[in-house]
Design a protein around this motif. Structure first.
Motif, mmCIF file in Angstrom:
data_model
loop_
_atom_site.group_PDB
_atom_site.id
_atom_site.type_symbol
_atom_site.label_atom_id
_atom_site.label_comp_id
_atom_site.label_asym_id
_atom_site.label_seq_id
_atom_site.Cartn_x
_atom_site.Cartn_y
_atom_site.Cartn_z
ATOM 1 N N GLY A 177 1.008 66.598 76.082
ATOM 2 C CA GLY A 177 -0.195 66.751 75.279
ATOM 3 C C GLY A 177 0.037 67.634 74.055
ATOM 4 O O GLY A 177 -0.580 67.434 73.007
ATOM 5 N N GLN A 178 0.946 68.580 74.167
ATOM 6 C CA GLN A 178 1.269 69.452 73.038
ATOM 7 C C GLN A 178 2.085 68.725 71.968
ATOM 8 O O GLN A 178 2.148 69.162 70.817
ATOM 9 C CB GLN A 178 2.046 70.686 73.526
ATOM 10 N N ALA A 179 2.706 67.607 72.346
ATOM 11 C CA ALA A 179 3.542 66.848 71.406
ATOM 12 C C ALA A 179 2.725 66.241 70.264
ATOM 13 O O ALA A 179 3.290 65.856 69.238
ATOM 14 C CB ALA A 179 4.310 65.757 72.147
ATOM 15 N N VAL A 180 1.417 66.187 70.426
ATOM 16 C CA VAL A 180 0.562 65.669 69.358
ATOM 17 C C VAL A 180 0.733 66.517 68.099
ATOM 18 O O VAL A 180 0.774 65.990 66.981
ATOM 19 C CB VAL A 180 -0.919 65.641 69.805
ATOM 20 N N THR A 181 0.867 67.830 68.268
ATOM 21 C CA THR A 181 0.970 68.733 67.120
ATOM 22 C C THR A 181 2.284 69.502 67.054
ATOM 23 O O THR A 181 2.511 70.231 66.100
ATOM 24 C CB THR A 181 -0.188 69.756 67.149
ATOM 25 N N ASN A 182 3.149 69.358 68.042
ATOM 26 C CA ASN A 182 4.392 70.121 68.090
ATOM 27 C C ASN A 182 5.569 69.164 67.911
ATOM 28 O O ASN A 182 5.878 68.360 68.797
ATOM 29 C CB ASN A 182 4.484 70.858 69.433
ATOM 30 N N ALA A 183 6.235 69.259 66.763
ATOM 31 C CA ALA A 183 7.330 68.334 66.426
ATOM 32 C C ALA A 183 8.498 68.445 67.405
ATOM 33 O O ALA A 183 9.121 67.432 67.738
ATOM 34 C CB ALA A 183 7.804 68.585 65.000
ATOM 35 N N THR A 184 8.797 69.635 67.893
ATOM 36 C CA THR A 184 9.894 69.807 68.847
ATOM 37 C C THR A 184 9.596 69.076 70.143
ATOM 38 O O THR A 184 10.453 68.364 70.678
ATOM 39 C CB THR A 184 10.137 71.305 69.133
ATOM 40 N N PHE A 185 8.383 69.219 70.634
ATOM 41 C CA PHE A 185 7.999 68.530 71.865
ATOM 42 C C PHE A 185 7.973 67.017 71.647
ATOM 43 O O PHE A 185 8.416 66.249 72.490
ATOM 44 C CB PHE A 185 6.632 68.996 72.352
ATOM 45 N N ARG A 186 7.451 66.592 70.491
ATOM 46 C CA ARG A 186 7.401 65.168 70.182
ATOM 47 C C ARG A 186 8.813 64.577 70.197
ATOM 48 O O ARG A 186 9.050 63.510 70.739
ATOM 49 C CB ARG A 186 6.749 64.919 68.826
ATOM 50 N N GLU A 187 9.748 65.296 69.605
ATOM 51 C CA GLU A 187 11.139 64.838 69.575
ATOM 52 C C GLU A 187 11.702 64.707 70.990
ATOM 53 O O GLU A 187 12.360 63.719 71.319
ATOM 54 C CB GLU A 187 11.976 65.826 68.751
ATOM 55 N N GLN A 188 11.432 65.688 71.836
ATOM 56 C CA GLN A 188 11.940 65.661 73.207
ATOM 57 C C GLN A 188 11.312 64.517 74.007
ATOM 58 O O GLN A 188 12.004 63.829 74.757
ATOM 59 C CB GLN A 188 11.699 66.995 73.907
ATOM 60 N N PHE A 189 10.011 64.311 73.859
ATOM 61 C CA PHE A 189 9.364 63.226 74.599
ATOM 62 C C PHE A 189 9.756 61.861 74.053
ATOM 63 O O PHE A 189 9.853 60.898 74.815
ATOM 64 C CB PHE A 189 7.843 63.413 74.647
ATOM 65 N N THR A 190 10.007 61.774 72.756
ATOM 66 C CA THR A 190 10.510 60.523 72.190
ATOM 67 C C THR A 190 11.865 60.198 72.807
ATOM 68 O O THR A 190 12.111 59.057 73.230
ATOM 69 C CB THR A 190 10.630 60.623 70.650
ATOM 70 N N GLU A 191 12.724 61.190 72.876
ATOM 71 C CA GLU A 191 14.052 60.990 73.471
ATOM 72 C C GLU A 191 13.940 60.623 74.951
ATOM 73 O O GLU A 191 14.643 59.727 75.436
ATOM 74 C CB GLU A 191 14.896 62.250 73.300
ATOM 75 N N LEU A 192 13.068 61.301 75.675
ATOM 76 C CA LEU A 192 12.885 60.994 77.093
ATOM 77 C C LEU A 192 12.404 59.557 77.277
ATOM 78 O O LEU A 192 12.945 58.805 78.101
ATOM 79 C CB LEU A 192 11.895 61.964 77.736
ATOM 80 N N ASP A 193 11.394 59.146 76.511
ATOM 81 C CA ASP A 193 10.897 57.776 76.610
ATOM 82 C C ASP A 193 11.976 56.769 76.232
ATOM 83 O O ASP A 193 12.089 55.707 76.857
ATOM 84 C CB ASP A 193 9.657 57.580 75.750
#
Length: 184
Positions: free
Chosen positions: A98-114
């Protein structure tokens, strides 16, 4: 990483602090800041660590039957009867997602995981096609469908009390895969 995990389980993202992680580690905050500039930097590293461990656990369990391997991946990602620890892990990950919506680091990690999860599913489907267990399909499309279905069901499980919904999703997903992959 284990101290971060334990602190996340106990306090969630909103209640997480470097102090709480340091308490779990039995070290000073300064020792953590020596390695990480911020809580989010540490959590980015934690997400990468957790994703690698999860991906390794999926990859080490492949067998000779692509159908069974696909079912094993689905069960690992969306267990019918998760134990308390599995529920907590999913809740932690969904809170961080849920934090990946506004946090680029988290978004990057979840993109990689997916991307890793989709690649794992795609590779099983492609192996099944190559071995003649599955008909020739667009493995990317099947992998994305499976991953989106699983992600949606995980959100539903973590954010509602609809206990039977996951079983219904699993039956539906199994029917989809059977219809999509079955050789004529």
């Amino acid at each position: 990483m284990l101290a971060t995990y334990r602190a996340l389980l106990e306090h969630g993202y909103a209640g997480l602090s470097i102090s709480r992680i340091a308490d779990e580690l039995d070290k000073s905050k300064a020792s953590i800041y020596y390695h990480y500039d911020s809580k989010d930097d540490l959590l980015g590293a934690f997400l990468a660590y957790a994703a690698d461990r999860f991906q390794s656990s999926i990859l080490t369990e492949s067998g000779d039957d692509p159908r069974e391997d696909l079912e094993r991946v689905i069960e690992k990602l969306l267990p019918l009867r998760p134990d308390e620890e599995e529920r907590q892990i999913q809740a932690v990950f969904l809170g961080l997602r849920g934090q990946a919506v506004t946090n680029a680091t988290f978004r990057e990690q979840f993109t990689e995981l997916d991307e890793q999860l989709a690649a794992t599913i795609r590779e099983v489907v492609e192996r099944g096609i190559d071995e003649g267990a599955f008909r020739d399909v667009d493995a990317d499309r099947v992998a994305e469908h499976v991953l989106a279905t699983i992600n949606g069901a995980m959100y539903g499980r973590a954010t509602s009390d609809r206990e039977t919904a996951v079983a219904a999703v699993r039956v539906s997903l199994s029917s989809y895969l059977d219809a999509e992959l079955r050789r004529s």
